[in-house]
Design an enzyme around this catalytic site. Structure first.
Site, PDB file in Angstrom:
ATOM      1  N   HIS A 125      45.569 -25.155 -91.087  1.00  0.00           N
ATOM      2  CA  HIS A 125      46.071 -23.775 -91.280  1.00  0.00           C
ATOM      3  C   HIS A 125      47.558 -23.642 -90.975  1.00  0.00           C
ATOM      4  CE1 HIS A 125      42.066 -22.370 -92.025  1.00  0.00           C
ATOM      5  NE2 HIS A 125      41.630 -22.632 -90.812  1.00  0.00           N
ATOM      6  N   ASP A 162      36.608 -29.028 -94.698  1.00  0.00           N
ATOM      7  CA  ASP A 162      36.428 -27.993 -93.677  1.00  0.00           C
ATOM      8  C   ASP A 162      35.937 -26.724 -94.380  1.00  0.00           C
ATOM      9  OD1 ASP A 162      37.676 -27.289 -90.652  1.00  0.00           O
ATOM     10  OD2 ASP A 162      37.590 -25.558 -92.003  1.00  0.00           O
ATOM     11  N   HIS A 164      36.774 -23.769 -93.977  1.00  0.00           N
ATOM     12  CA  HIS A 164      37.871 -22.824 -94.227  1.00  0.00           C
ATOM     13  C   HIS A 164      38.892 -23.456 -95.183  1.00  0.00           C
ATOM     14  CE1 HIS A 164      36.284 -21.848 -90.157  1.00  0.00           C
ATOM     15  NE2 HIS A 164      36.314 -20.622 -90.654  1.00  0.00           N
ATOM     16  N   ASP A 246      32.635 -27.597 -89.838  1.00  0.00           N
ATOM     17  CA  ASP A 246      32.150 -26.235 -89.636  1.00  0.00           C
ATOM     18  C   ASP A 246      31.370 -25.691 -90.834  1.00  0.00           C
ATOM     19  OD1 ASP A 246      34.588 -26.338 -90.948  1.00  0.00           O
ATOM     20  OD2 ASP A 246      35.623 -24.986 -89.571  1.00  0.00           O
TER      21      ASP A 246
HETATM   22 ZN   LIG Z   1      37.444 -24.602 -90.251  1.00  0.00          ZN
END
Ligand SMILES: [Zn+2]
Length: 309
Positions: A125, A162, A164, A246
């Site tokens: 991120h 991931d 996200h 995740d």
């Molecule tokens: Zn994540």
């Protein structure tokens, strides 16, 4: 040749406070699992500190200095709502990035064919000038730039599974024809980016939206239909992975239904492409994964697949 594991105890000292999901216990759970008998064949090295020059291939100097100066001598400083620094954060971040540098060096110099950088904080991120979403430095981006600058790599594929979207990685490489960024992620979900229509300046960004409730069958289909062909057609000379766990069905921060075996399968398929295109070269970075049991199961399945077992 073997698989290299990069770790450092500094990863345990970055602590964003009681109850924070991105906690030192995560890395402890991964370390403990990788101590088991079946992982004795791993080559093991301590992650060094990334140098300013290496970080500055991705992040401007003023951003790096601001982070360093934000680091408190005691207590915690809030960078955004869920991203905090304590006195252990900056050394941990520098070593998470440095572990990726060392892993790329080892793999591109032929001392190992695969590497797993089991470090935190995660990185995908983090944008050029933005620390957010538990991330400070973009570890996988720094590694990609290092592979190109120090080893002459010309085509680096980054696959991010991931749950996200790696908004930071996409931002950093949006205009870069030498890097394919391919992400599967749940939508809608933090950070809100990763629309399939975002394809990058040279059509080298590939976003695959998954949806709450999607399971291993759905992600394998997305890999077969989209991710694997994209990586194959790109013909990379190095594959980097943003390996977040995740998307596991137990994860408290997301709603996909993957199991450890699905991470094993995805990793194996990417290793097959690495065998075909780039002398088996794969460097993987731990990103998210917030259920300790799901994380340890999935990360160890991932490492088993990297080891070809
Ligand atoms: Zn994540």
């Amino acid at each position: 040749m073997g698989t290299l594991l990069l770790t450092h105890p500094a990863s345990l000292l970055h602590d964003m406070g009681a109850g924070h999901p991105e906690c030192p216990e995560r890395i402890k759970a991964v370390f403990e699992r990788l101590e088991r008998e079946e992982f004795q064949a791993l080559l093991r090295e301590e992650a060094p500190l990334a140098t300013a020059e290496q970080m500055m291939r991705v992040h401007p100097e003023r951003f790096i200095q601001a982070l360093e100066q934000s680091a408190p001598h005691q207590g915690r400083v809030r960078i955004d709502d869920d991203t905090l620094m304590n006195p252990g954060t900056w050394p941990a971040a520098q070593r998470a990035a440095g572990g990726g540098i060392a892993a790329v060096d080892a793999v591109l110099q032929g001392r190992a064919d695969k590497a797993f950088v089991a470090m935190r904080p995660p990185g995908h991120h983090a944008g050029r000038e933005t620390a957010m979403g538990f991330c400070f430095l973009n570890n996988v981006a720094i590694a990609a730039r290092h592979a190109m600058a120090a080893h002459g790599a010309e085509r680096v594929a980054i696959v991010d599974f991931d749950v996200h979207h790696g908004n930071g990685t996409q931002e950093i490489f949006y205009h870069d024809r030498h890097v394919l960024y391919c992400s599967t992620h749940e939508m809608p979900l933090f950070p809100g980016t990763g629309m399939p229509e975002d394809t990058g300046l040279h059509d080298q960004i590939c976003n695959v939206a998954m949806h709450a409730g999607d399971d291993g069958r759905a992600i394998r289909e997305a890999f077969r239909q989209i991710v694997l062909p994209r990586v194959h057609n790109f013909a990379p000379d190095l594959i980097l992975l943003s390996a977040g766990f995740d998307a596991h069905k137990f994860d408290p921060l997301a709603n996909l239904e993957l199991e450890a075996d699905d991470f094993y399968w995805m990793t194996g398929k990417l290793c097959d492409l690495a065998a075909h295109h780039c002398h088996d070269r794969v460097v993987s970075f731990l990103e998210g994964g917030y259920d300790l049991e799901g994380l340890a199961d999935s990360a160890s399945a991932h490492v088993r697949a990297l080891m070809g077992r």
